[in-house]
Design a protein around this motif. Structure first.
Motif, PDB file in Angstrom:
ATOM      1  N   VAL A 196       0.862  -1.184   0.000  1.00 34.80           N
ATOM      2  CA  VAL A 196       0.000   0.000   0.000  1.00 34.80           C
ATOM      3  C   VAL A 196       0.896   1.229   0.000  1.00 34.80           C
ATOM      4  CG1 VAL A 196      -1.752   1.301   1.255  1.00 34.80           C
ATOM      5  CG2 VAL A 196      -1.821  -1.207   1.267  1.00 34.80           C
ATOM      6  N   ARG A 197       0.705   2.089  -0.984  1.00 36.52           N
ATOM      7  CA  ARG A 197       1.510   3.309  -1.079  1.00 36.52           C
ATOM      8  C   ARG A 197       0.673   4.515  -0.658  1.00 36.52           C
ATOM      9  NH1 ARG A 197       3.870   2.642  -7.102  1.00 36.52           N
ATOM     10  NH2 ARG A 197       1.689   2.027  -7.407  1.00 36.52           N
ATOM     11  N   VAL A 198       1.289   5.370   0.159  1.00 39.15           N
ATOM     12  CA  VAL A 198       0.605   6.550   0.695  1.00 39.15           C
ATOM     13  C   VAL A 198       1.471   7.784   0.444  1.00 39.15           C
ATOM     14  CG1 VAL A 198      -0.348   7.666   2.747  1.00 39.15           C
ATOM     15  CG2 VAL A 198      -0.502   5.174   2.498  1.00 39.15           C
ATOM     16  N   ILE A 199       0.826   8.857   0.010  1.00 38.36           N
ATOM     17  CA  ILE A 199       1.469  10.157  -0.157  1.00 38.36           C
ATOM     18  C   ILE A 199       0.770  11.146   0.762  1.00 38.36           C
ATOM     19  CG2 ILE A 199       1.647  12.142  -1.727  1.00 38.36           C
ATOM     20  CD1 ILE A 199       2.094  10.123  -4.004  1.00 38.36           C
ATOM     21  N   SER A 200       1.558  11.921   1.518  1.00 40.22           N
ATOM     22  CA  SER A 200       0.996  12.994   2.337  1.00 40.22           C
ATOM     23  C   SER A 200       1.693  14.296   1.967  1.00 40.22           C
ATOM     24  CB  SER A 200       1.183  12.699   3.831  1.00 40.22           C
ATOM     25  OG  SER A 200       0.617  13.728   4.617  1.00 40.22           O
ATOM     26  N   VAL A 201       0.919  15.247   1.441  1.00 42.16           N
ATOM     27  CA  VAL A 201       1.423  16.536   0.972  1.00 42.16           C
ATOM     28  C   VAL A 201       1.257  17.566   2.088  1.00 42.16           C
ATOM     29  CG1 VAL A 201       1.160  18.333  -0.782  1.00 42.16           C
ATOM     30  CG2 VAL A 201       0.781  15.926  -1.394  1.00 42.16           C
ATOM     31  N   THR A 233       3.934   1.710   2.600  1.00 43.34           N
ATOM     32  CA  THR A 233       5.090   2.558   2.327  1.00 43.34           C
ATOM     33  C   THR A 233       4.554   3.956   2.109  1.00 43.34           C
ATOM     34  OG1 THR A 233       6.356   0.774   1.291  1.00 43.34           O
ATOM     35  CG2 THR A 233       7.002   3.038   0.755  1.00 43.34           C
ATOM     36  N   ALA A 234       5.012   4.910   2.922  1.00 44.21           N
ATOM     37  CA  ALA A 234       4.454   6.258   2.872  1.00 44.21           C
ATOM     38  C   ALA A 234       5.552   7.287   2.652  1.00 44.21           C
ATOM     39  CB  ALA A 234       3.692   6.575   4.156  1.00 44.21           C
ATOM     40  N   ARG A 235       5.228   8.300   1.873  1.00 47.38           N
ATOM     41  CA  ARG A 235       6.102   9.458   1.674  1.00 47.38           C
ATOM     42  C   ARG A 235       5.402  10.688   2.243  1.00 47.38           C
ATOM     43  NH1 ARG A 235       9.429  10.056  -2.412  1.00 47.38           N
ATOM     44  NH2 ARG A 235      10.161   8.055  -1.601  1.00 47.38           N
ATOM     45  N   LEU A 236       5.948  11.236   3.316  1.00 46.67           N
ATOM     46  CA  LEU A 236       5.431  12.448   3.941  1.00 46.67           C
ATOM     47  C   LEU A 236       6.389  13.584   3.608  1.00 46.67           C
ATOM     48  CD1 LEU A 236       4.176  10.045   5.597  1.00 46.67           C
ATOM     49  CD2 LEU A 236       4.179  11.577   7.572  1.00 46.67           C
ATOM     50  N   VAL A 237       5.875  14.648   3.019  1.00 48.56           N
ATOM     51  CA  VAL A 237       6.723  15.783   2.635  1.00 48.56           C
ATOM     52  C   VAL A 237       6.281  17.007   3.417  1.00 48.56           C
ATOM     53  CG1 VAL A 237       7.649  17.153   0.749  1.00 48.56           C
ATOM     54  CG2 VAL A 237       6.981  14.780   0.324  1.00 48.56           C
ATOM     55  N   ALA A 291       6.707   7.914  13.906  1.00 46.65           N
ATOM     56  CA  ALA A 291       6.882   6.661  13.164  1.00 46.65           C
ATOM     57  C   ALA A 291       7.840   5.728  13.890  1.00 46.65           C
ATOM     58  CB  ALA A 291       7.401   6.964  11.756  1.00 46.65           C
ATOM     59  N   ARG A 292       8.934   6.277  14.404  1.00 46.35           N
ATOM     60  CA  ARG A 292       9.917   5.458  15.119  1.00 46.35           C
ATOM     61  C   ARG A 292       9.293   4.828  16.358  1.00 46.35           C
ATOM     62  NH1 ARG A 292      12.454   4.904  19.327  1.00 46.35           N
ATOM     63  NH2 ARG A 292      11.398   6.716  20.231  1.00 46.35           N
ATOM     64  N   ALA A 293       8.557   5.640  17.142  1.00 44.97           N
ATOM     65  CA  ALA A 293       7.960   5.145  18.377  1.00 44.97           C
ATOM     66  C   ALA A 293       6.939   4.040  18.109  1.00 44.97           C
ATOM     67  CB  ALA A 293       7.303   6.298  19.134  1.00 44.97           C
ATOM     68  N   ALA A 294       6.271   4.110  16.963  1.00 46.75           N
ATOM     69  CA  ALA A 294       5.260   3.107  16.616  1.00 46.75           C
ATOM     70  C   ALA A 294       5.865   1.907  15.880  1.00 46.75           C
ATOM     71  CB  ALA A 294       4.178   3.745  15.749  1.00 46.75           C
ATOM     72  N   GLY A 295       7.157   1.954  15.593  1.00 47.72           N
ATOM     73  CA  GLY A 295       7.795   0.845  14.882  1.00 47.72           C
ATOM     74  C   GLY A 295       7.374   0.736  13.431  1.00 47.72           C
ATOM     75  N   LEU A 296       7.056   1.885  12.823  1.00 45.62           N
ATOM     76  CA  LEU A 296       6.613   1.897  11.424  1.00 45.62           C
ATOM     77  C   LEU A 296       7.838   2.093  10.530  1.00 45.62           C
ATOM     78  CD1 LEU A 296       3.475   4.156  11.908  1.00 45.62           C
ATOM     79  CD2 LEU A 296       3.476   1.686  11.502  1.00 45.62           C
ATOM     80  N   ARG A 297       8.272   1.030   9.891  1.00 46.92           N
ATOM     81  CA  ARG A 297       9.513   1.086   9.115  1.00 46.92           C
ATOM     82  C   ARG A 297       9.315   1.614   7.703  1.00 46.92           C
ATOM     83  NH1 ARG A 297       9.515  -3.656  11.924  1.00 46.92           N
ATOM     84  NH2 ARG A 297       8.736  -4.815  10.133  1.00 46.92           N
ATOM     85  N   GLY A 298       8.074   1.701   7.251  1.00 47.22           N
ATOM     86  CA  GLY A 298       7.835   2.110   5.872  1.00 47.22           C
ATOM     87  C   GLY A 298       7.571   3.588   5.685  1.00 47.22           C
ATOM     88  N   ILE A 299       7.813   4.387   6.701  1.00 42.87           N
ATOM     89  CA  ILE A 299       7.503   5.813   6.640  1.00 42.87           C
ATOM     90  C   ILE A 299       8.755   6.604   6.278  1.00 42.87           C
ATOM     91  CG2 ILE A 299       6.551   7.791   7.856  1.00 42.87           C
ATOM     92  CD1 ILE A 299       4.594   5.454   7.523  1.00 42.87           C
ATOM     93  N   ASP A 300       8.689   7.326   5.186  1.00 47.48           N
ATOM     94  CA  ASP A 300       9.786   8.178   4.725  1.00 47.48           C
ATOM     95  C   ASP A 300       9.329   9.627   4.848  1.00 47.48           C
ATOM     96  OD1 ASP A 300      12.042   9.237   3.492  1.00 47.48           O
ATOM     97  OD2 ASP A 300      11.255   8.895   1.469  1.00 47.48           O
ATOM     98  N   VAL A 301       9.987  10.399   5.730  1.00 44.55           N
ATOM     99  CA  VAL A 301       9.637  11.805   5.929  1.00 44.55           C
ATOM    100  C   VAL A 301      10.707  12.656   5.253  1.00 44.55           C
ATOM    101  CG1 VAL A 301       9.127  13.629   7.588  1.00 44.55           C
ATOM    102  CG2 VAL A 301       8.545  11.246   8.132  1.00 44.55           C
ATOM    103  N   VAL A 302      10.278  13.474   4.304  1.00 46.62           N
ATOM    104  CA  VAL A 302      11.183  14.306   3.524  1.00 46.62           C
ATOM    105  C   VAL A 302      10.986  15.760   3.922  1.00 46.62           C
ATOM    106  CG1 VAL A 302      11.737  15.116   1.191  1.00 46.62           C
ATOM    107  CG2 VAL A 302      11.191  12.702   1.581  1.00 46.62           C
ATOM    108  N   VAL A 303      12.071  16.453   4.216  1.00 43.94           N
ATOM    109  CA  VAL A 303      12.008  17.891   4.449  1.00 43.94           C
ATOM    110  C   VAL A 303      12.193  18.583   3.103  1.00 43.94           C
ATOM    111  CG1 VAL A 303      13.050  19.876   5.597  1.00 43.94           C
ATOM    112  CG2 VAL A 303      12.928  17.678   6.784  1.00 43.94           C
TER     113      VAL A 303
END
Length: 218
Positions: free
Chosen positions: A40-45, A67-71, A85-97
């Protein structure tokens, strides 16, 4: 506007942001429930601190499929999202600045099963809102869900947003009622997505405070 301090209203159960968040999280939960088996792919704008997705995903049965991309442009908010994400053990979360309006950030994950456009449409001009509706068809896969928010202060743009999305091949799944002091919508893309055009800016983030001072509808 200090967008890090702005997030404190999420901690107040009776706040506008808290009530809106409850509605957004319910739409996210239902969208994840509806996803077919497999990745499952997720995008958060303009993801902020990720309260919307992080409030659902840790306890959701599809959590390890995501797998999520948060920008997010604000580095402090991005750091908070990473910590959630770290505290919840979610390994598929990519946070981009970075600038969330740039399509470059989504090139390797679009089209996605779930696209979150929350806290965006009230902070940009009406012309950019219409442009974003067209770009959503590039971000979302066929059958995928778009969850979006927009205030309902007059002149209420929500009906026009629905029309712009539906002209792009989205079907309305749910819309908060006009009696609510917030607008939350969920649309499903019924048509094929358009190819994502690289290196384009989907909008200019102005800020609702600036738009209101200028006498526009933000």
């Amino acid at each position: 506007m200090d967008w890090h301090t702005w997030h404190r209203d999420y901690d107040r159960a009776d706040s506008y942001l808290s009530r809106r968040l409850d509605a957004v999280q319910e739409r996210i939960r239902l969208a994840l429930d509806a996803c077919p088996p497999g990745p499952v792919r997720v995008i958060s704008v303009c993801a902020g601190q990720g309260h919307d997705l992080m409030g659902v995903l840790p306890d959701h049965p599809r959590r390890d499929d995501v797998t999520a991309r948060l920008v997010e442009l604000d580095a402090r908010n991005a750091a908070a999202a990473r910590e959630h994400a770290r505290a919840a053990g979610l390994r598929g979360i990519d946070v981009v600045v970075g600038d969330a309006s740039s399509t470059t950030h989504y090139a390797d994950i679009a089209p996605a099963d779930l696209v979150l456009m929350c806290g965006v449409l009230g902070n940009i001009t009406d012309e950019d809102v219409e442009r974003v509706a067209a770009y959503c068809r590039q971000l979302c896969r066929r059958g995928g869900t778009l969850v979006w928010t927009r205030h309902r202060r007059p002149p209420d743009l929500v009906p026009r947003i629905c029309g712009w999305l539906e002209a792009e091949g989205f079907e309305r799944l749910w819309l908060s009622g006009p009696e609510a002091d917030f607008g939350v919508g969920a649309h499903r893309l019924a048509d094929e997505p358009r190819p994502l055009v690289p290196a384009r800016n989907m909008f200019t983030f102005v800020g609702y405070d600036v738009l209101r001072r200028a006498g526009t509808t933000g």
